[in-house]
Design a protein around this motif. Structure first.
Motif, short mmCIF file in Angstrom:
data_model
loop_
_atom_site.label_atom_id
_atom_site.label_comp_id
_atom_site.label_asym_id
_atom_site.label_seq_id
_atom_site.Cartn_x
_atom_site.Cartn_y
_atom_site.Cartn_z
N TRP A 53 0.83 -1.20 0.00
CA TRP A 53 0.00 0.00 0.00
C TRP A 53 0.87 1.26 0.00
N MET A 54 2.01 1.18 0.73
CA MET A 54 2.84 2.37 0.93
C MET A 54 3.78 2.64 -0.24
N LEU A 55 4.38 1.56 -0.77
CA LEU A 55 5.43 1.74 -1.77
C LEU A 55 4.98 2.57 -2.98
N PRO A 56 3.81 2.29 -3.59
CA PRO A 56 3.42 3.10 -4.74
C PRO A 56 3.31 4.58 -4.42
N HIS A 57 2.72 4.90 -3.23
CA HIS A 57 2.62 6.31 -2.81
C HIS A 57 4.01 6.93 -2.71
N LEU A 58 4.91 6.19 -2.04
CA LEU A 58 6.24 6.70 -1.80
C LEU A 58 6.99 6.89 -3.12
N LEU A 59 6.87 5.88 -3.99
CA LEU A 59 7.57 5.94 -5.27
C LEU A 59 7.05 7.09 -6.12
N SER A 60 5.72 7.25 -6.14
CA SER A 60 5.17 8.29 -6.99
C SER A 60 5.58 9.66 -6.46
N TRP A 61 5.72 9.78 -5.11
CA TRP A 61 6.13 11.06 -4.54
C TRP A 61 7.62 11.30 -4.79
N ALA A 62 8.44 10.29 -4.47
CA ALA A 62 9.88 10.52 -4.46
C ALA A 62 10.51 10.42 -5.84
N VAL A 63 9.93 9.61 -6.74
CA VAL A 63 10.57 9.38 -8.03
C VAL A 63 9.69 9.82 -9.21
N ILE A 64 8.51 9.21 -9.33
CA ILE A 64 7.75 9.38 -10.58
C ILE A 64 7.28 10.82 -10.76
N ASN A 65 6.65 11.40 -9.70
CA ASN A 65 6.13 12.76 -9.84
C ASN A 65 7.10 13.83 -9.36
N SER A 66 8.33 13.44 -9.06
CA SER A 66 9.23 14.41 -8.45
C SER A 66 9.83 15.35 -9.50
N VAL A 67 10.31 16.49 -9.01
CA VAL A 67 10.89 17.51 -9.88
C VAL A 67 12.38 17.59 -9.57
N CYS A 75 7.47 23.07 -9.16
CA CYS A 75 7.29 22.23 -7.98
C CYS A 75 5.87 22.23 -7.46
N ARG A 76 5.06 23.24 -7.84
CA ARG A 76 3.69 23.26 -7.35
C ARG A 76 2.91 22.14 -8.01
N GLN A 77 2.04 21.53 -7.26
CA GLN A 77 1.22 20.41 -7.78
C GLN A 77 2.07 19.25 -8.27
N ALA A 78 3.18 18.99 -7.62
CA ALA A 78 4.01 17.87 -8.05
C ALA A 78 4.43 17.09 -6.82
N GLY A 79 5.20 16.04 -7.02
CA GLY A 79 5.69 15.24 -5.91
C GLY A 79 6.86 15.93 -5.23
N ALA A 80 7.87 15.14 -4.91
CA ALA A 80 9.01 15.68 -4.18
C ALA A 80 9.73 16.72 -5.03
N CYS A 81 10.16 17.80 -4.37
CA CYS A 81 10.81 18.89 -5.08
C CYS A 81 12.31 18.83 -4.81
N TRP A 82 12.98 17.91 -5.47
CA TRP A 82 14.43 17.78 -5.22
C TRP A 82 15.18 18.96 -5.81
N ALA A 83 14.54 19.66 -6.78
CA ALA A 83 15.18 20.83 -7.38
C ALA A 83 15.47 21.89 -6.32
N PHE A 84 14.59 21.97 -5.32
CA PHE A 84 14.78 22.93 -4.23
C PHE A 84 16.09 22.66 -3.50
N LEU A 85 16.31 21.38 -3.18
CA LEU A 85 17.54 21.04 -2.47
C LEU A 85 18.74 21.32 -3.36
N ALA A 86 18.60 21.03 -4.68
CA ALA A 86 19.71 21.25 -5.58
C ALA A 86 20.09 22.72 -5.61
N GLU A 87 19.07 23.59 -5.51
CA GLU A 87 19.40 25.01 -5.56
C GLU A 87 19.80 25.55 -4.19
N LYS A 88 19.18 25.05 -3.13
CA LYS A 88 19.36 25.67 -1.82
C LYS A 88 20.41 25.00 -0.95
N TYR A 89 21.04 23.90 -1.44
CA TYR A 89 21.90 23.19 -0.50
C TYR A 89 23.04 24.04 0.07
#
Lengths: 369, 386
Positions: A53-67, A75-89
């Motif tokens: 039950w959890m894996l699909p949710h997690l995958l879609s957030w962290a990988v499939i729908n992520s930016v 990043c709005r209306q999308a999954g995880a926003c890794w672009a934010f970390l890439a810019e703000k690290y």
């Protein structure tokens, strides 16, 4: 002689019990552990269903729908926003330190982590390593602050992120340790004044939440010092952290001191050593060696405690991350940011606890010989 | 001259001199700080003393166990904060103990999925700072959840939205007096019967059922009183309104975040304490229990746990004290505990010394009380040796 008025106990067997089958072997195959009996099978099923039950949710957030690239709008209306970390690290890791000078906090982090790694194997526990630490920590202070050797001066109010977390940890432990030795010795002393003073200080600090000590350091300390004397905000928070680490290390050391057989002190006295020599050459080295594993857990506690300086407005790793989240151009991807920060803390603390486990095993092997 | 040098080299004289110096340094240091403080406060025009506690506080406290209005005094505000702190600490400690027991059993399980999940949970919780976890939960509750119109309702009556968590509240309608009286009477009778039965069993060796008889008669009595006073139990379910849910039991995101964070964090530590205690009991105790023909559950309950408790109680004491001290982190997410009240008061009145003194006094009292209670309990269950 049997007392006949005593009622017969009801637990006595009259016939021998039938022999039971021999117990199962210790090592059972995996499928038997997972599906061996009804309870295990039910637990396996529930666990697998939960994962499914959890894996699909997690995958879609962290990988499939992520930016992964782009700005805040993607990043709005999308999954995880890794672009934010890439810019703000850089901002999360180093706070508002001037970007042109950012090689300096990087060097400080590398220096402290490198020193930490160098000190792991017990064969490196030498006086030279101690000297390296003193030099490294003082050097990193100059490197961060600047103002010497042509380095641009950066005030502590602009320090932030990981170097502040690491420096606070190292300084509070380094300054706390000698204080802890005094407190632990004082607590074990036969003279009443040092004993009660030490007990009072240790119990007072351990009974108070760190947060209230940070309040004292940040609000009360400026009022308690004479006019014109002002102490840097970072140094004030550090003072509170030093006291806390001293009190906790003192309690750990007390355990080590108690474990030294009395014969050791008596033998030293018989050899003509005075109290100072006995303590410095005979008692303390043995006591400290005994408590190194529990000391590592105090180190973990102090690493985690540094995150509290957030409440007095210092920019450690956590507050730098929160400051980065406040950018209105991005939809505040808090989960990603806090996960990154938690991951950094986890890496440090988990490695220390694994190391402590290894050290403990190594030491118990030595004593079993 | 010899007499003076003998005096100086005498151990007793040296010890007294050394201690006098230490005492003088300690008193002098404290005195110096107090004098500075008094001078500085005078200069800033702040009058010391606890008189301000009677003035009206004039700041809002978002939620509290004890009733509060902004027109109440600062002293009352501190009490309200203390009430919130204690409520948080007690609920978190109780639930964390239960969850911790579950975690300990899960980690000891031979089932690889169960023990693996418990290990991951414990390591993740123990190796990240509590503040990071609290802020994460708070952000999740306020930013990650949908608004009230698209609220998440896993079961009817439970509403989870960015405004907080709403749960149904049980409501009993009718005259509750006789029912409560019957319940208390039944509980007292059951406790007495249980004790008497135990004494009888230990004296004669014959099992008896006084305890169970008392339990069932109490249930019967309470049930009869319930019917005869025509009480009705209903659930007050929260209903989604325009801006908020109404009815039921509402928990603010602040409380939910702090409570969930403290519970999950402390349960990991408590689980490890319990696991350590159970592991500390010698394997031979289990084997001896099996040799006597006891069931596994009985061995755990009658043989292992009583011995494990001796190992568990001391670290558990410091864990409960830690939970109480950790409630101050509620400040980071804005739950009005005593630390937040103290911080607000200091901000508004400038009475920094008094505010911090109250905070210190409260926590020292709580720590000392907790350790006194635990010491008493520890003595009660300690091993009695000849």
């Amino acid at each position: 002689m049997t007392d006949m008025t005593q009622p017969t106990p009801v637990f006595v067997r009259t016939a021998p019990t039938p022999a039971r089958a021999a117990p199962l072997a210790e090592r059972r195959p995996l499928w038997r552990l997972l599906f061996g009996d009804m309870v295990s099978a039910a637990m396996t099923l529930v666990g697998l269903l939960g994962l499914a039950w959890m894996l699909p949710h997690l995958l879609s957030w962290a990988v499939i729908n992520s930016v992964w690239t782009g700005g805040g709008d993607e990043c709005r209306q999308a999954g995880a926003c890794w672009a934010f970390l890439a810019e703000k690290y850089p901002q999360i890791l180093f706070g508002i330190y001037p970007p042109a000078e950012q090689w300096r906090p990087i060097a400080v982090c590398a220096l402290i982590l490198g020193l930490g790694l160098w000190s792991l194997p017990p064969r490196n526990w030498t006086k030279a390593t101690l000297g390296l630490w003193v030099g490294g920590v003082l050097g990193s202070l100059f490197l961060m602050g600047g103002g010497v050797l042509g380095l641009k001066s950066v005030p502590t109010s602009a320090w932030g992120g990981l170097p502040v977390t690491l420096l606070l940890t190292v300084w509070s432990l380094g300054l706390g340790f000698p204080l802890a030795v005094l407190l632990a010795l004082g607590r074990r002393a036969s003279l009443p004044v040092p004993r009660y003073l030490s007990i009072g200080i240790i119990e007072l600090i351990r009974g108070l939440p760190l947060l209230s000590l940070l309040f004292i350091a940040s609000i009360l300390l400026p009022i308690m010092l004479p006019d014109g004397v002002s102490i840097d905000k970072l140094a004030r928070a550090l003072a509170a952290m030093v006291l806390v680490s001293a009190a906790y290390i003192a309690e750990v050391l007390r355990g080590g001191l108690q474990a030294i057989p009395k014969g050791q002190t008596e033998a030293a006295q018989a050899l003509g050593l005075n109290w100072g020599q006995t303590t410095r050459l005979i008692v303390l080295p043995q006591a400290i060696a005994k408590v190194i594993p529990p000391l590592t857990s105090t180190i973990i506690v102090m690493v985690k405690n540094t995150s509290l300086v957030l409440v007095v407005g210092l920019f450690d790793l956590l507050s730098a991350g929160r400051a980065a989240l406040a950018d209105p151009d991005w939809p505040a991807p808090f989960a990603e940011t806090y996960l990154l920060i938690a991951l950094i803390y986890f890496t440090i603390c988990f490695s220390i606890s694994r190391y402590a486990r290894w050290l403990e095993m190594r030491m118990s092997k030595g004593s079993r010989r | 001259m010899t007499s003076l040098s003998t005096l100086l080299n005498d151990t007793r004289t040296r010890q007294i001199g050394l201690q006098a110096l230490m005492l003088a340094a300690a008193i002098g240091g404290i005195g110096w700080l107090v004098l500075n403080t008094a001078g500085n406060l005078d200069e800033r025009g702040i009058t010391g003393g606890f008189g301000f506690l009677e003035r009206a506080a004039r700041f809002p406290i978002a939620e509290s166990i004890i009733h509060y209005r902004p027109t109440d005094s600062f002293g009352w505000a501190f009490l309200v904060g203390l009430g919130n702190t204690l409520f948080l600490a007690v609920t978190a400690a109780l639930t964390a103990t239960l969850l911790g027991l579950g975690v300990a059993l899960a980690r000891r399980s031979t089932h690889p999925l169960t023990s693996g999940a418990a290990t991951v949970y414990v390591e993740a919780m123990r190796n990240t700072p509590l503040v990071v976890q609290l802020l994460f939960w708070y952000a999740l509750l306020t930013l990650g959840l949908p608004n009230i119109h698209m609220a998440f309702t896993p079961i009817d009556g439970v509403i989870l939205a960015d405004r907080g968590l709403y749960l149904p509240r049980p409501v009993i309608a009718g005259d509750k007096g006789p029912f409560v009286a019957a319940l208390l009477l039944g509980l007292a009778a059951t406790a007495a019967a249980w004790r008497y039965g135990r004494i009888q069993r230990l004296r004669t060796g014959i099992p008896n059922h006084y305890g169970w008889i008392a339990v069932f008669s109490t249930l019967l009595l309470v049930g009869l009183v319930w019917i005869s006073s025509s009480l009705a139990l209903s659930l007050d379910r929260p209903v989604i309104g325009r801006f908020n849910a109404t009815g039921g039991m509402g928990l603010s995101p602040e409380f939910t975040a702090v409570f969930a964070g403290l519970l999950l964090y402390s349960a990991a530590f408590i689980g490890e304490i319990i696991r350590g205690g159970i592991d500390a009991v010698d394997k031979g105790q289990w084997e001896a229990g099996r040799a006597l023909g006891l069931e596994e559950g009985k061995i755990l309950r009658l043989i292992v746990i009583p011995q494990a408790l001796r190992v568990i109680i001391p670290p558990m004491t410091s864990q409960y004290i830690n939970i109480t001290k950790n409630t101050t982190l509620a400040l980071a997410v804005g739950y009005p505990d005593i630390a937040l009240v103290a911080a607000t008061t200091i901000n508004q009145t400038g009475q920094a010394v008094e505010g911090i003194l109250i905070l210190m006094l409260v926590f020292l009292t709580l720590s000392v009380t907790a350790s006194l209670f635990m010491n008493w309990y520890n003595r009660r269950i300690a091993l009695v040796t000849r």
